[in-house]
Motif scaffolding. Structure first.
Motif, PDB file in Angstrom:
ATOM      1  N   VAL A 219     -12.040 -50.852  -1.016  1.00  0.00           N
ATOM      2  CA  VAL A 219     -13.147 -51.540  -0.359  1.00  0.00           C
ATOM      3  C   VAL A 219     -12.544 -52.330   0.794  1.00  0.00           C
ATOM      4  N   ALA A 220     -12.783 -51.858   2.005  1.00  0.00           N
ATOM      5  CA  ALA A 220     -12.213 -52.490   3.199  1.00  0.00           C
ATOM      6  C   ALA A 220     -13.078 -52.088   4.385  1.00  0.00           C
ATOM      7  N   ASN A 221     -12.598 -52.344   5.585  1.00  0.00           N
ATOM      8  CA  ASN A 221     -13.370 -52.032   6.783  1.00  0.00           C
ATOM      9  C   ASN A 221     -13.196 -50.571   7.167  1.00  0.00           C
ATOM     10  N   VAL A 222     -14.335 -49.883   7.336  1.00  0.00           N
ATOM     11  CA  VAL A 222     -14.339 -48.441   7.554  1.00  0.00           C
ATOM     12  C   VAL A 222     -14.585 -48.125   9.028  1.00  0.00           C
ATOM     13  N   PRO A 223     -13.633 -47.491   9.699  1.00  0.00           N
ATOM     14  CA  PRO A 223     -13.839 -47.114  11.102  1.00  0.00           C
ATOM     15  C   PRO A 223     -14.812 -45.949  11.221  1.00  0.00           C
ATOM     16  N   ILE A 224     -15.553 -45.928  12.323  1.00  0.00           N
ATOM     17  CA  ILE A 224     -16.358 -44.768  12.684  1.00  0.00           C
ATOM     18  C   ILE A 224     -15.560 -44.006  13.737  1.00  0.00           C
ATOM     19  N   TRP A 225     -15.281 -42.737  13.450  1.00  0.00           N
ATOM     20  CA  TRP A 225     -14.422 -41.955  14.334  1.00  0.00           C
ATOM     21  C   TRP A 225     -15.247 -41.086  15.266  1.00  0.00           C
ATOM     22  N   GLY A 226     -14.861 -41.085  16.534  1.00  0.00           N
ATOM     23  CA  GLY A 226     -15.426 -40.133  17.475  1.00  0.00           C
ATOM     24  C   GLY A 226     -14.657 -38.841  17.364  1.00  0.00           C
ATOM     25  N   LYS A 227     -14.493 -38.144  18.483  1.00  0.00           N
ATOM     26  CA  LYS A 227     -13.741 -36.897  18.447  1.00  0.00           C
ATOM     27  C   LYS A 227     -12.300 -37.150  18.038  1.00  0.00           C
ATOM     28  N   ASP A 228     -11.769 -38.274  18.527  1.00  0.00           N
ATOM     29  CA  ASP A 228     -10.351 -38.536  18.249  1.00  0.00           C
ATOM     30  C   ASP A 228     -10.047 -39.993  17.973  1.00  0.00           C
ATOM     31  N   ASP A 229     -10.897 -40.910  18.446  1.00  0.00           N
ATOM     32  CA  ASP A 229     -10.572 -42.328  18.379  1.00  0.00           C
ATOM     33  C   ASP A 229     -11.682 -43.128  17.724  1.00  0.00           C
ATOM     34  N   VAL A 230     -11.402 -44.417  17.495  1.00  0.00           N
ATOM     35  CA  VAL A 230     -12.374 -45.319  16.868  1.00  0.00           C
ATOM     36  C   VAL A 230     -13.503 -45.603  17.848  1.00  0.00           C
ATOM     37  N   THR A 231     -14.755 -45.442  17.388  1.00  0.00           N
ATOM     38  CA  THR A 231     -15.908 -45.725  18.241  1.00  0.00           C
ATOM     39  C   THR A 231     -16.785 -46.838  17.687  1.00  0.00           C
TER      40      THR A 231
END
Length: 286
Positions: free
Chosen positions: A116-128
């Motif tokens: 349980v932590a902070n979840v990144p939203i990924w674009g094609k290659d990087d964090v968006t």
């Protein structure tokens, strides 16, 4: 080995702008312009990752270059929990992908572990972007409640095999009644307020050096020769704090929130490992 590590560090991607952003955030914290524990700290850090287009490979390289080590005994604790298939939750104000990469690097990403932590939203290659709820040092109990930990079980299904339940993946639950919590801050201890359990043991690591061991004692304590489990189950109507230094407010505060406090910068998980060993012995005896 030293040569290999030096080569890895040389190959790591260095982003001067990102480094400058992080240095600015830390400087604001040190000067008091940004109070610690506030959401703004995480928002600025996460926004910087988006602006600098941090990729999964960047994070993998950083973890590979990192000299971060686990607290002594942590590997043995995780292995014991795996062997007995004990649901294990890592609650962190950090980033899921970093934690999973670190555990995978050390072959510790077991099926019984969820994060349980902070979840990144990924674009094609990087964090968006970032998924809600945001996890900070002061809201871990609220996040656990939001994710359903105050119901009748612990979520086990995860975003990938071992990612975070705050990825909103409709987690399943298994019954639970007892919780052992280990943490190194007051915020960690408050995680127990976000879970539904019958019994709990809170074990705290206080990163200050104390001249003598700190523990909570009964006024009339005759259990010194008893095993750990019997000591924990013996009730007390009145207790006092055994402090190694008069007026040590930080230690006293920890003892208000944790059942057991281990002091010092190099403390390990031996107390919990001893407890696990005792549990095994009791199980074999029944």
């Amino acid at each position: 080995k030293t040569g290999e590590n030096d080569e890895k560090k040389t190959n790591c991607r260095y982003n001067a702008t990102f480094h400058s952003d992080i240095s600015s955030i830390w400087a604001d914290m040190k000067t008091g312009r940004l109070p610690p524990g506030q959401r703004e700290w995480w928002d600025r850090f996460h926004d910087s990752m988006i602006r600098n287009k941090v990729t999964k490979q960047d994070i993998k390289d950083s973890v590979d270059c990192s000299n971060t080590i686990l607290r002594p005994g942590a590997v043995e604790v995780l292995d014991w929990l795996r062997r007995f298939n004990v649901p294990t939750t890592i609650v962190s104000a950090g980033i899921t992908f970093i934690i999973t990469e670190f555990l995978e690097k050390h072959d510790l990403l077991y099926d019984n572990i969820k994060i349980v932590a902070n979840v990144p939203i990924w674009g094609k290659d990087d964090v968006t972007g970032w998924k809600e709820p945001l996890v900070i040092s002061r809201n871990k109990a609220q996040v656990l409640k939001y994710l359903g930990f105050d119901n009748d079980g612990v979520a086990l299904e995860t975003e990938n095999s071992n990612s975070a339940t705050n990825g909103h993946e409709n987690p399943s639950f298994v019954p639970k009644s007892n919780v052992i919590l280990a943490g190194n801050s007051i915020g960690d201890s408050k995680c127990l307020g976000g879970v539904n359990c019958k019994q709990s043991l809170a074990f705290g690591f206080l990163h200050i050096d104390i001249e003598t061991k700190a523990f909570r004692v009964d006024e009339e304590d005759d259990t010194n020769e008893l095993p750990l489990m019997e000591k924990m189950s013996s009730s007390s109507t009145a207790c006092e704090f055994a402090l190694s230094k008069e007026g040590n407010k930080e230690l006293e505060n920890f003892l208000q929130h944790y059942d057991v406090v281990s002091c010092g910068h190099g403390m390990d998980f031996q107390y919990i490992l001893n407890l696990f060993e005792e549990m095994e012995m009791n199980e074999r005896a029944t």
